[in-house]
Design an enzyme around this catalytic site. Sequence first.
Site, PDB file in Angstrom:
ATOM      1  N   LYS A 133     -54.581  17.832  12.128  1.00 59.59           N
ATOM      2  CA  LYS A 133     -53.458  17.583  13.057  1.00 59.59           C
ATOM      3  C   LYS A 133     -52.920  16.155  12.895  1.00 59.59           C
ATOM      4  O   LYS A 133     -51.709  15.958  12.802  1.00 59.59           O
ATOM      5  CB  LYS A 133     -53.898  17.782  14.520  1.00 59.59           C
ATOM      6  CG  LYS A 133     -54.448  19.159  14.831  1.00 59.59           C
ATOM      7  CD  LYS A 133     -54.762  19.320  16.307  1.00 59.59           C
ATOM      8  CE  LYS A 133     -55.812  18.376  16.861  1.00 59.59           C
ATOM      9  NZ  LYS A 133     -57.177  18.587  16.322  1.00 59.59           N
ATOM     10  N   ARG A 177     -55.495  20.331  25.611  1.00 58.28           N
ATOM     11  CA  ARG A 177     -56.781  20.837  25.130  1.00 58.28           C
ATOM     12  C   ARG A 177     -57.425  21.783  26.130  1.00 58.28           C
ATOM     13  O   ARG A 177     -58.515  22.287  25.863  1.00 58.28           O
ATOM     14  CB  ARG A 177     -57.719  19.663  24.885  1.00 58.28           C
ATOM     15  CG  ARG A 177     -57.871  19.269  23.421  1.00 58.28           C
ATOM     16  CD  ARG A 177     -58.762  18.066  23.423  1.00 58.28           C
ATOM     17  NE  ARG A 177     -59.484  17.794  22.240  1.00 58.28           N
ATOM     18  CZ  ARG A 177     -59.156  16.855  21.348  1.00 58.28           C
ATOM     19  NH1 ARG A 177     -58.047  16.191  21.466  1.00 58.28           N
ATOM     20  NH2 ARG A 177     -59.960  16.605  20.345  1.00 58.28           N
ATOM     21  N   ARG A 195     -65.207  12.195   7.090  1.00 57.17           N
ATOM     22  CA  ARG A 195     -63.937  11.569   7.474  1.00 57.17           C
ATOM     23  C   ARG A 195     -64.135  10.073   7.741  1.00 57.17           C
ATOM     24  O   ARG A 195     -65.128   9.665   8.323  1.00 57.17           O
ATOM     25  CB  ARG A 195     -63.429  12.257   8.742  1.00 57.17           C
ATOM     26  CG  ARG A 195     -62.159  11.669   9.289  1.00 57.17           C
ATOM     27  CD  ARG A 195     -61.418  12.657  10.120  1.00 57.17           C
ATOM     28  NE  ARG A 195     -61.988  12.884  11.441  1.00 57.17           N
ATOM     29  CZ  ARG A 195     -61.391  13.621  12.370  1.00 57.17           C
ATOM     30  NH1 ARG A 195     -60.239  14.206  12.114  1.00 57.17           N
ATOM     31  NH2 ARG A 195     -61.947  13.799  13.545  1.00 57.17           N
ATOM     32  N   ARG A 216     -66.153   7.504  12.739  1.00 52.81           N
ATOM     33  CA  ARG A 216     -66.139   7.579  14.203  1.00 52.81           C
ATOM     34  C   ARG A 216     -67.484   8.058  14.757  1.00 52.81           C
ATOM     35  O   ARG A 216     -68.130   8.911  14.175  1.00 52.81           O
ATOM     36  CB  ARG A 216     -65.029   8.545  14.655  1.00 52.81           C
ATOM     37  CG  ARG A 216     -63.664   7.918  14.673  1.00 52.81           C
ATOM     38  CD  ARG A 216     -62.564   8.935  14.824  1.00 52.81           C
ATOM     39  NE  ARG A 216     -62.824   9.965  15.827  1.00 52.81           N
ATOM     40  CZ  ARG A 216     -61.977  10.969  16.081  1.00 52.81           C
ATOM     41  NH1 ARG A 216     -60.840  11.063  15.435  1.00 52.81           N
ATOM     42  NH2 ARG A 216     -62.266  11.857  16.991  1.00 52.81           N
ATOM     43  N   ARG A 246     -68.038  19.442  19.714  1.00 53.65           N
ATOM     44  CA  ARG A 246     -66.569  19.427  19.758  1.00 53.65           C
ATOM     45  C   ARG A 246     -66.001  20.787  19.361  1.00 53.65           C
ATOM     46  O   ARG A 246     -65.014  21.249  19.944  1.00 53.65           O
ATOM     47  CB  ARG A 246     -66.039  18.309  18.858  1.00 53.65           C
ATOM     48  CG  ARG A 246     -66.399  16.933  19.420  1.00 53.65           C
ATOM     49  CD  ARG A 246     -66.262  15.844  18.401  1.00 53.65           C
ATOM     50  NE  ARG A 246     -64.890  15.562  18.079  1.00 53.65           N
ATOM     51  CZ  ARG A 246     -64.488  15.009  16.929  1.00 53.65           C
ATOM     52  NH1 ARG A 246     -65.374  14.698  15.999  1.00 53.65           N
ATOM     53  NH2 ARG A 246     -63.217  14.764  16.732  1.00 53.65           N
TER      54      ARG A 246
HETATM   55  P1  AMP Z   1     -59.445  13.472  18.912  1.00 54.93           P
HETATM   56  O1  AMP Z   1     -59.170  12.201  18.195  1.00 54.93           O
HETATM   57  O2  AMP Z   1     -58.198  14.229  19.245  1.00 54.93           O
HETATM   58  O3  AMP Z   1     -60.465  14.321  18.203  1.00 54.93           O
HETATM   59  O4  AMP Z   1     -60.073  13.069  20.319  1.00 54.93           O
HETATM   60  C1  AMP Z   1     -61.277  12.335  20.390  1.00 54.93           C
HETATM   61  C2  AMP Z   1     -61.900  12.494  21.770  1.00 54.93           C
HETATM   62  O5  AMP Z   1     -60.980  12.004  22.763  1.00 54.93           O
HETATM   63  C3  AMP Z   1     -62.165  13.936  22.195  1.00 54.93           C
HETATM   64  O6  AMP Z   1     -63.381  14.448  21.696  1.00 54.93           O
HETATM   65  C4  AMP Z   1     -62.177  13.778  23.709  1.00 54.93           C
HETATM   66  O7  AMP Z   1     -63.363  13.167  24.170  1.00 54.93           O
HETATM   67  C5  AMP Z   1     -61.035  12.792  23.928  1.00 54.93           C
HETATM   68  N1  AMP Z   1     -59.737  13.512  24.062  1.00 54.93           N
HETATM   69  C6  AMP Z   1     -58.651  13.385  23.255  1.00 54.93           C
HETATM   70  N2  AMP Z   1     -57.656  14.170  23.680  1.00 54.93           N
HETATM   71  C7  AMP Z   1     -58.110  14.808  24.778  1.00 54.93           C
HETATM   72  C8  AMP Z   1     -57.556  15.772  25.654  1.00 54.93           C
HETATM   73  N3  AMP Z   1     -56.303  16.251  25.494  1.00 54.93           N
HETATM   74  N4  AMP Z   1     -58.327  16.215  26.682  1.00 54.93           N
HETATM   75  C9  AMP Z   1     -59.571  15.747  26.881  1.00 54.93           C
HETATM   76  N5  AMP Z   1     -60.167  14.865  26.077  1.00 54.93           N
HETATM   77  C10 AMP Z   1     -59.444  14.376  25.025  1.00 54.93           C
END
Ligand code: AMP
Length: 220
Positions: free
Chosen positions: A15, A90, A129, A163, A174
């Site tokens: 994404k 999400r 990654r 990360r 996740r």
């Molecule tokens: P991402 O970079 O999109 O994988 O997000 C990393 C982490 O940020 C996720 O595992 C969540 O802990 C938090 N996070 C990001 N976007 C959301 C969302 N829309 N709702 C809840 N938690 C989020």
Amino acid sequence: MVQNIILFGAPGAGKGTQAKRLEQVLGLPQLSTGDMLRAEVREKSALGMQVEAIMASGLLVSDDIVVRIIEERIKRNDCSKGFLLDGFPRTIAQGEALNAMLKAKGQTINFVIGILVPDEVIRQRVIHRRSCPSCNTVFHLTSMPPEIADHCDHCGHKGLVHRDDDTQAKVDTRLQKFHTETAPLQKLYASVMHTVDGTQAPDAVTAAILEVVSPNYTLN
Ligand code: AMP
């Protein structure tokens, strides 16, 4: 014409990579809640302190927090022609809140692009990654390495990071959250949902997305 687009998919589906490419082509900003939250954590803001542990554990931050962030973000001028959502919504509650926000502006979600990648491929991708902490560009140690080791191709920053939540143990959490909390959103967006094969090379995925959202555009 306003184009509000959601890039939908599991963590590591591509994404963020696709959003960065589409930003250039479509002239729409990438709105990544993950990047916004990580910036808060880096700045050690009150919000950052509040979400740090939950993010590191691979669980989801509360709906209230991310909805508020997006609500503020889409008021900015650069969203006047639309946006590319990456990692939001999400949960069903987030999707419903987003629909209400857009309805109040006389807008809607125009396209949801589901980037399909099997869990097994996701596991491999996420573990390898590496991300630029400065501009959030993402690399993969074997399939999409930076041109100069440990340097970001995009902004030149030295020191790509693995990360905390991109580990074997966290990726399972996740993925589970994705299947239980996020995947049900497909029903909410059934009428605007399109899917692309996310296991293809990044260029091919970009082309497949553009075929949906901008059929007259040709990538050169
Ligand atoms: P991402 O970079 O999109 O994988 O997000 C990393 C982490 O940020 C996720 O595992 C969540 O802990 C938090 N996070 C990001 N976007 C959301 C969302 N829309 N709702 C809840 N938690 C989020």
